[in-house]
Design an enzyme around this catalytic site. Structure first.
Site, short mmCIF file in Angstrom:
data_model
loop_
_atom_site.label_atom_id
_atom_site.label_comp_id
_atom_site.label_asym_id
_atom_site.label_seq_id
_atom_site.Cartn_x
_atom_site.Cartn_y
_atom_site.Cartn_z
N HIS A 57 77.07 60.54 110.61
CA HIS A 57 77.50 60.19 111.98
C HIS A 57 77.74 61.45 112.80
O HIS A 57 78.73 62.16 112.61
CB HIS A 57 78.79 59.35 111.95
CG HIS A 57 79.12 58.79 113.29
ND1 HIS A 57 79.04 57.45 113.60
CD2 HIS A 57 79.52 59.40 114.44
CE1 HIS A 57 79.37 57.26 114.86
NE2 HIS A 57 79.66 58.43 115.40
N HIS A 59 76.72 63.52 116.90
CA HIS A 59 76.20 63.43 118.28
C HIS A 59 75.57 64.78 118.63
O HIS A 59 76.23 65.66 119.17
CB HIS A 59 77.32 63.08 119.26
CG HIS A 59 77.85 61.71 119.06
ND1 HIS A 59 77.40 60.61 119.77
CD2 HIS A 59 78.76 61.24 118.17
CE1 HIS A 59 78.03 59.53 119.34
NE2 HIS A 59 78.86 59.88 118.37
N GLN A 152 75.50 54.57 124.98
CA GLN A 152 76.88 55.07 125.13
C GLN A 152 77.69 54.32 126.19
O GLN A 152 78.88 54.07 126.01
CB GLN A 152 76.83 56.57 125.47
CG GLN A 152 78.14 57.19 125.88
CD GLN A 152 79.05 57.52 124.71
OE1 GLN A 152 78.81 58.48 123.99
NE2 GLN A 152 80.08 56.72 124.53
N HIS A 210 78.69 52.15 116.64
CA HIS A 210 80.08 52.49 116.92
C HIS A 210 80.78 51.14 117.03
O HIS A 210 80.42 50.34 117.90
CB HIS A 210 80.19 53.26 118.23
CG HIS A 210 79.76 54.67 118.16
ND1 HIS A 210 78.46 55.04 117.94
CD2 HIS A 210 80.47 55.82 118.27
CE1 HIS A 210 78.39 56.37 117.92
NE2 HIS A 210 79.60 56.87 118.12
N GLU A 213 86.02 51.17 117.92
CA GLU A 213 86.65 52.50 118.00
C GLU A 213 87.75 52.43 119.05
O GLU A 213 87.62 52.92 120.18
CB GLU A 213 85.61 53.58 118.35
CG GLU A 213 86.19 54.98 118.23
CD GLU A 213 85.22 56.08 118.63
OE1 GLU A 213 84.09 55.76 119.05
OE2 GLU A 213 85.60 57.26 118.53
N ASP A 309 80.96 63.39 113.30
CA ASP A 309 81.01 62.85 114.65
C ASP A 309 80.78 63.91 115.73
O ASP A 309 79.83 63.80 116.50
CB ASP A 309 82.35 62.13 114.89
CG ASP A 309 82.27 61.08 116.01
OD1 ASP A 309 81.18 60.86 116.54
OD2 ASP A 309 83.32 60.48 116.34
N TRP A 315 84.51 65.43 123.18
CA TRP A 315 85.50 64.66 122.43
C TRP A 315 86.31 65.52 121.45
O TRP A 315 87.36 65.12 121.00
CB TRP A 315 84.81 63.53 121.65
CG TRP A 315 84.17 62.54 122.55
CD1 TRP A 315 84.77 61.44 123.11
CD2 TRP A 315 82.81 62.54 123.02
NE1 TRP A 315 83.86 60.78 123.90
CE2 TRP A 315 82.67 61.42 123.86
CE3 TRP A 315 81.70 63.37 122.81
CZ2 TRP A 315 81.47 61.10 124.50
CZ3 TRP A 315 80.51 63.06 123.44
CH2 TRP A 315 80.40 61.94 124.28
#
Ligand code: FE2
Length: 426
Positions: A57, A59, A152, A210, A213, A309, A315
């Site tokens: 996982h 990005h 997203q 996802h 979350e 992630d 983030w």
């Protein structure tokens, strides 16, 4: 008998000491002592030889963009999504590619040789999709990259996300993603799970969403995901990422949910570094930590991995591409501190993550792809404790990275490392 490469005398994750002979990119032999020649020999005596790390996982379209155009002041998931929305129009194909390739170099140096990355499909240009398809091809000789079509801004919430997600799959993206908890209503979230699973079933693809979350205990899209997995016969091909709402759910409801996930063979990937940073931001005290129920899922027979992630993005302001950091944080937050549990955490960032991604020929067995990592540690638990240098990384039969031993870790008050290792549980 001769090999292209022999890794001599390393300690395998099960404690065996063995030589590994490699030829033609495959593991040709694993024996206590190989009496053979080789084009190159790696001396791994006293070192841990493990299958490569795997991250299910990530990005990669956002990585290494920290501070552009600004930092996330509140530290919340929602501000991160907003910030990414500000950055998206500024992206260029070359910049996304350059950042992604730089990250892949970091990953290789950490022995991380397979990554499943989500790629945002809420952009009519699909610029990041094109860039990461290029990156997937470029790194294929040394790193397995899987792409997930990830709407997203919401599959239904964003007006063109549905169309663009399907376009991305047509372009060759590997896995179907989603974000049901970010749709406008619970009902839209539920419908998005159903439609995205149907798209995956029609195309013979895997699903990685996802899912839930949020700290909202009533965010229960994982239930729908497991039901659709069963209805469409997608057993073993669907993953729920994050699942943080489960931290806050009612215990009775969870006792009903976990057997459903196990029956549907839906796996779970919590992302411990990110979950404890982003969740609980609306709480005072006690402040929830937000990571899903890892030991309980394992006990219920659900396959669980750990993902990274984010690294240096809207983030998360830290990160090093080291899956041992991820497992280290995961075992703390999940309180998995018994020797057996710590050992399991090492497996979660290697073999379990590989199974979640459906990697073929993974693992240190004769006939498998010759990818491995030599660590400056005596066993998996010591590797978790020290998060040591990766002395040598072999990908598909070729040495792709080497590092020196970190001398400061080799002695304690002048004593040799063997003393240190004797004090470590195995
Ligand atoms: Fe994510």
């Amino acid at each position: 008998m001769s090999f292209d490469l022999i890794v001599r005398g390393g300690t395998l994750t099960d404690g065996r000491v063995a030589d590994i002979g490699i030829s033609g990119g495959r593991i040709a032999a694993i024996e206590a002592k190989l009496d053979a020649e080789a084009g190159e020999v790696i001396d791994a005596a006293g070192d841990l030889v493990a299958p490569p790390f795997v991250d299910p996982h990530f990005h990669m379209d956002a990585t290494l963009s920290y501070g552009t155009p600004r930092i996330n002041a509140s530290g919340t998931l929602l501000e991160g999504i907003g910030l990414w929305g500000e950055l998206k129009p500024l992206l260029t194909h070359e910049a996304v590619k350059e950042r992604a390739l730089a990250y892949c170099d970091w990953a290789v140096s950490m022995g991380l040789l397979a990554i499943r990355t989500h790629v945002d499909t809420c952009d009519d240009r699909l610029l990041a999709v094109e860039a990461l398809l290029d990156v997937r091809k470029t790194v294929a000789p040394y790193l397995d990259l899987q792409l997930v079509a990830f709407p997203q801004d919401g599959f239904y919430r964003d007006p063109t996300a549905r169309e663009n997600t399907i376009r991305a799959l047509d372009m060759g993206v590997d896995v179907v993603g989603g974000i049901p908890h970010f749709e406008r209503t619970m009902e839209d979230g539920r419908r998005s799970v159903t439609e995205l699973c149907e798209i995956a079933a029609e195309r013979g693809l895997r699903v990685d969403m996802h899912c839930d979350e949020t700290d909202d205990p009533l965010s229960r899209h994982i239930e729908q995901l497991a039901c659709e997995t069963q209805r469409l016969g997608l057993h073993g091909r669907v993953n729920g990422s994050h699942l943080t709402s489960m931290h806050s759910m009612d215990n009775y409801y969870v006792s009903k949910l976990l057997p459903l996930m196990a029956e549907a063979e839906v796996s779970a990937v919590p992302n411990p570094l990110i979950n404890i940073v982003l969740q609980g931001r609306h709480d005072s005290y006690p402040k929830r930590r937000g990571m899903t129920r890892v030991p309980e899922m394992l006990k219920a027979g659900i396959r669980v991995g750990f993902g990274q992630d984010c690294v240096l993005d809207p983030w998360y302001s830290l990160g090093t591409a080291d899956m041992l950091d991820v497992a280290f944080m995961g075992l703390h937050v999940a309180q998995m501190t018994s020797p057996a549990d710590m050992r399991r955490c090492f497996d979660m960032v290697t073999t379990e993550n590989a199974a979640i991604m459906g990697l073929e020929g993974y693992g240190l067995e004769v006939g498998n792809v010759a990818s491995l990592v030599v660590l400056d540690a005596g066993n998996p638990i010591e590797a978790l404790r020290l998060r040591p240098n990766r002395l040598c990384v072999v990908s598909k039969g070729k040495i792709v990275s080497r590092k020196q031993r970190n001398d400061s870790r080799l002695t304690i008050d002048g004593r040799p490392s063997s003393v240190r290792r004797r004090h470590t549980a195995s």
